[in-house]
Design a protein around this motif. Structure first.
Motif, PDB file in Angstrom:
ATOM      1  N   ASN A   3      41.469 102.085  48.664  1.00  0.00           N
ATOM      2  CA  ASN A   3      41.547 101.571  49.713  1.00  0.00           C
ATOM      3  C   ASN A   3      40.138 100.499  50.045  1.00  0.00           C
ATOM      4  O   ASN A   3      39.826 100.541  48.873  1.00  0.00           O
ATOM      5  CB  ASN A   3      40.591 102.660  50.902  1.00  0.00           C
ATOM      6  CG  ASN A   3      40.794 103.571  51.211  1.00  0.00           C
ATOM      7  OD1 ASN A   3      42.948 103.397  51.246  1.00  0.00           O
ATOM      8  ND2 ASN A   3      40.422 105.266  50.887  1.00  0.00           N
ATOM      9  N   GLU A   4      40.115  99.930  50.980  1.00  0.00           N
ATOM     10  CA  GLU A   4      38.826  98.844  50.784  1.00  0.00           C
ATOM     11  C   GLU A   4      37.702  99.195  50.679  1.00  0.00           C
ATOM     12  O   GLU A   4      37.377  99.892  51.445  1.00  0.00           O
ATOM     13  CB  GLU A   4      39.158  98.352  52.002  1.00  0.00           C
ATOM     14  CG  GLU A   4      38.286  96.463  52.200  1.00  0.00           C
ATOM     15  CD  GLU A   4      38.798  95.711  51.637  1.00  0.00           C
ATOM     16  OE1 GLU A   4      37.760  94.655  50.999  1.00  0.00           O
ATOM     17  OE2 GLU A   4      39.986  95.795  51.427  1.00  0.00           O
ATOM     18  N   GLU A   5      36.718  99.126  49.376  1.00  0.00           N
ATOM     19  CA  GLU A   5      35.736  98.965  49.384  1.00  0.00           C
ATOM     20  C   GLU A   5      34.471  97.908  49.933  1.00  0.00           C
ATOM     21  O   GLU A   5      35.048  97.335  49.567  1.00  0.00           O
ATOM     22  CB  GLU A   5      35.742  99.336  47.842  1.00  0.00           C
ATOM     23  CG  GLU A   5      36.734  99.943  46.745  1.00  0.00           C
ATOM     24  CD  GLU A   5      36.703 101.187  46.738  1.00  0.00           C
ATOM     25  OE1 GLU A   5      35.876 102.099  47.983  1.00  0.00           O
ATOM     26  OE2 GLU A   5      38.298 101.667  46.275  1.00  0.00           O
ATOM     27  N   GLU A  37      36.432 105.821  48.793  1.00  0.00           N
ATOM     28  CA  GLU A  37      36.820 107.133  50.243  1.00  0.00           C
ATOM     29  C   GLU A  37      37.686 107.251  48.949  1.00  0.00           C
ATOM     30  O   GLU A  37      37.909 108.891  49.477  1.00  0.00           O
ATOM     31  CB  GLU A  37      37.520 106.873  51.218  1.00  0.00           C
ATOM     32  CG  GLU A  37      37.085 105.696  52.102  1.00  0.00           C
ATOM     33  CD  GLU A  37      37.133 105.155  53.061  1.00  0.00           C
ATOM     34  OE1 GLU A  37      38.040 105.247  53.667  1.00  0.00           O
ATOM     35  OE2 GLU A  37      36.450 104.224  54.278  1.00  0.00           O
ATOM     36  N   ASP A  38      38.586 106.879  48.111  1.00  0.00           N
ATOM     37  CA  ASP A  38      39.734 107.759  47.089  1.00  0.00           C
ATOM     38  C   ASP A  38      39.088 109.226  46.342  1.00  0.00           C
ATOM     39  O   ASP A  38      39.794 109.944  46.381  1.00  0.00           O
ATOM     40  CB  ASP A  38      40.049 106.675  46.516  1.00  0.00           C
ATOM     41  CG  ASP A  38      41.546 105.901  47.325  1.00  0.00           C
ATOM     42  OD1 ASP A  38      41.247 106.227  48.438  1.00  0.00           O
ATOM     43  OD2 ASP A  38      41.432 104.600  46.657  1.00  0.00           O
ATOM     44  N   ALA A  87      39.209 102.999  35.916  1.00  0.00           N
ATOM     45  CA  ALA A  87      40.152 102.093  36.276  1.00  0.00           C
ATOM     46  C   ALA A  87      39.731 100.722  37.993  1.00  0.00           C
ATOM     47  O   ALA A  87      39.853 100.051  37.507  1.00  0.00           O
ATOM     48  CB  ALA A  87      41.356 102.039  36.483  1.00  0.00           C
ATOM     49  N   MET A  88      39.826 101.989  38.350  1.00  0.00           N
ATOM     50  CA  MET A  88      39.379 101.417  40.104  1.00  0.00           C
ATOM     51  C   MET A  88      38.148 100.767  39.954  1.00  0.00           C
ATOM     52  O   MET A  88      37.818 100.009  40.511  1.00  0.00           O
ATOM     53  CB  MET A  88      39.412 102.822  40.733  1.00  0.00           C
ATOM     54  CG  MET A  88      38.703 102.423  42.602  1.00  0.00           C
ATOM     55  SD  MET A  88      36.751 102.486  43.004  1.00  0.00           S
ATOM     56  CE  MET A  88      36.689 104.383  41.529  1.00  0.00           C
ATOM     57  N   VAL A  89      37.043 101.389  39.553  1.00  0.00           N
ATOM     58  CA  VAL A  89      35.254 100.638  38.700  1.00  0.00           C
ATOM     59  C   VAL A  89      35.187  99.494  38.265  1.00  0.00           C
ATOM     60  O   VAL A  89      35.110  98.111  38.805  1.00  0.00           O
ATOM     61  CB  VAL A  89      34.274 101.739  38.408  1.00  0.00           C
ATOM     62  CG1 VAL A  89      32.953 100.812  37.986  1.00  0.00           C
ATOM     63  CG2 VAL A  89      34.320 102.763  39.060  1.00  0.00           C
TER      64      VAL A  89
END
Length: 103
Positions: A3-5, A37-38, A87-89
């Motif tokens: 999601n948009e962070e 949010e994920d 990976a998200m970070v």
């Protein structure tokens, strides 16, 4: 995917002291914080105090529990151990750095 962070740049006075395995303390500045949010977590990215703008800087990242003001400076820090979470970070960091280069 993610999601948009919402990225919150670090305040000039927002610092965290990290203690390594040998008990050595090092002061870090908050680069920025964001919520995912994920993963349902808040994250903080840090860089060493005194690092020059032209230095290659190792950035530390942690999940954290915000304090009563929503800050990372006095909340608890937790290591990020999941590869997908890392990976998200890294994706958020790369976006932040790319946006910073554009300014």
């Amino acid at each position: 995917m993610a999601n948009e962070e919402k990225i919150h740049p670090g305040e000039n006075d927002q610092q965290i002291t990290l203690i390594d395995d040998k008990g050595n303390e090092e002061l870090y500045n908050v680069l920025f914080t964001f919520d995912s949010e994920d993963y349902g977590k808040s994250y903080v990215l840090l860089y060493p105090e005194g690092a020059a703008d032209d230095d290659d800087v190792e950035i530390e990242a942690f999940a954290y529990t915000p304090d009563e003001n929503g800050d990372a400076s006095s909340g608890d820090l937790f290591p990020i151990e999941d590869d997908d979470e890392w990976a998200m970070v890294e994706e958020v960091l790369n976006t932040f750095l790319a946006d910073d280069d554009m300014q």
